[in-house]
Design an enzyme around this catalytic site. Structure first.
Site: not given
Ligand code: F6P
Length: 366
Positions: A14, A117-119, A142, A287
């Site tokens: 993200g 991030g971790d992924g 996060d 977002h």
């Molecule tokens: O890891 C960042 C984050 O914004 C999280 O806080 C949230 O749960 C997730 O990504 C939302 O993901 P997406 O952009 O796929 O809706």
């Protein structure tokens, strides 16, 4: 440093504010200090699978320090080891890592800088095992990445969420309502805890502490009886009731992290209203917390991380992630990072600080 001529840069997972500041810093530093060519990879690991890249020159990264998002694009689904592919009308996941390694070699990339991030660090680790040299840079709003005290993007997101809590305060007060502000953060409560403390929330609910509805209702009723006819609840998207389930907003089949959390504030608000008779409203920030310009703190941290990544390359330290420990930029082996979530410890000093100023954490006792 010896023999390193070309470095690839990608942003994975993200997006968050500060990505461009890192791209700018690492690119400028590699070009000017080390005379290394930089290749931008588009849309995270998808760009490596599909060979979508472009050179990054000094001028390409000028003027992007303050801009949100990422000039390279990103994806939180891209994974070379599980790439979705349509076969006979059905989506199947295939291992594309051979293709990625071929593309890295064809592009003559000596090192990949993976900002994520971790992924992203988990995928980076698997690529290291296949012989690719990687430098990691820790990103996420996060703040849940192992190995670093803080990820870039967190400070901006926490500032946005704190401002939202402030704004909700005035309308809650006018209408004598219980207002819930739902904050991102996945399975870690850093963002909600930070924003809740900064915004002076009356109740903060985080994933690390399963809440008790009775305890929450008691707090809002007590406030109401004392003449404080409004309450603010900062609730993490990953919070849940003791013995309850997470609130899932969507299931994404081809994503490494298949569940997206969201919606807890609406259900919880309804329950509080039913129990107490107090009018409630819920606001899901979503977002918004990831968009727009980074704070000065994140611009500085991102710049330090980008320059730190170039330094590691210059020193020939490979397969490490730059990290902040205390106030020092250090490096941590990537193999130590992937697959672990850094959650809020129950006896963290921040938890104590919230309790000391009279904030409820949604339980009678921790
Ligand atoms: O890891 C960042 C984050 O914004 C999280 O806080 C949230 O749960 C997730 O990504 C939302 O993901 P997406 O952009 O796929 O809706």
């Amino acid at each position: 440093m010896s023999g390193i001529k070309r470095v690839g840069v990608l942003t994975g997972g993200g997006d968050c504010p500060g990505l461009n500041a890192v791209i700018r810093a690492v690119t400028k530093s590699l070009i000017t200090r080390y005379n290394i060519d930089v290749i931008g990879i588009e849309d995270g690991f998808d760009g490596l699978i599909e060979n979508r890249t472009r050179p990054l020159h000094y001028d390409d990264v000028s003027g992007i320090l303050q801009t949100g998002g990422t000039i390279l694009g990103t994806s939180n689904k891209a994974n070379p080891f599980k790439h979705p592919y349509i076969r006979d009308g059905k989506t199947v996941c295939i291992d594309c890592s051979d293709k990625v390694i071929r593309n890295v070699n064809d592009l003559e990339l000596d090192i990949l800088v993976c900002i994520g991030g971790d992924g992203t660090m988990g995928i980076a680790k698997k690529l290291i095992d296949r012989g690719i040299n990687i430098i990691g840079v820790p990103k996420t709003i996060d703040n849940d990445l192992y190995g670093t005290d803080i990820t870039f993007g967190y400070d901006t997101a926490v500032s946005i969420a704190a401002e939202a809590v402030d704004r909700i305060h005035t309308t809650a007060q006018s209408h004598h309502r219980v207002m819930l502000v739902e904050i991102m953060g996945r399975y870690a409560g850093w963002l909600t805890l930070g924003a809740g403390i900064a915004g002076g929330a009356d109740i903060i609910l985080i994933p690390e502490i399963d809440y008790d509805l009775d305890a929450i209702c008691k707090v809002v009723e007590k406030r109401s009886k004392k003449g404080r006819r409004f309450s603010i609840i900062a609730v993490a998207e990953g919070a849940k009731e003791k013995g309850g389930e997470l609130t899932i907003s969507r299931y994404i089949k081809d994503s490494p992290d298949k569940f997206r959390l969201g919606g807890i504030s609406v259900n919880l608000g309804n329950e509080i209203e039913d129990r107490t008779g107090l009018e409630t409203r819920a606001t899901i920030l979503g977002h918004l917390q990831r968009g727009g310009t980074p704070t000065a703190y994140d611009r500085i941290l991102s710049t330090r991380y980008g320059v730190g990544a170039a330094d590691l390359i210059g020193k020939g330290i490979l397969n490490h992630m730059v990290a902040l420990q205390g106030n020092k930029i250090v490096s941590v082996p990537i193999e130590q990072i992937g697959g672990k979530t850094r959650t809020v410890p129950l006896h963290d000093e921040l938890i104590n600080a919230a309790l000391e100023v009279g904030t409820s954490l949604g339980v009678e006792e921790i």
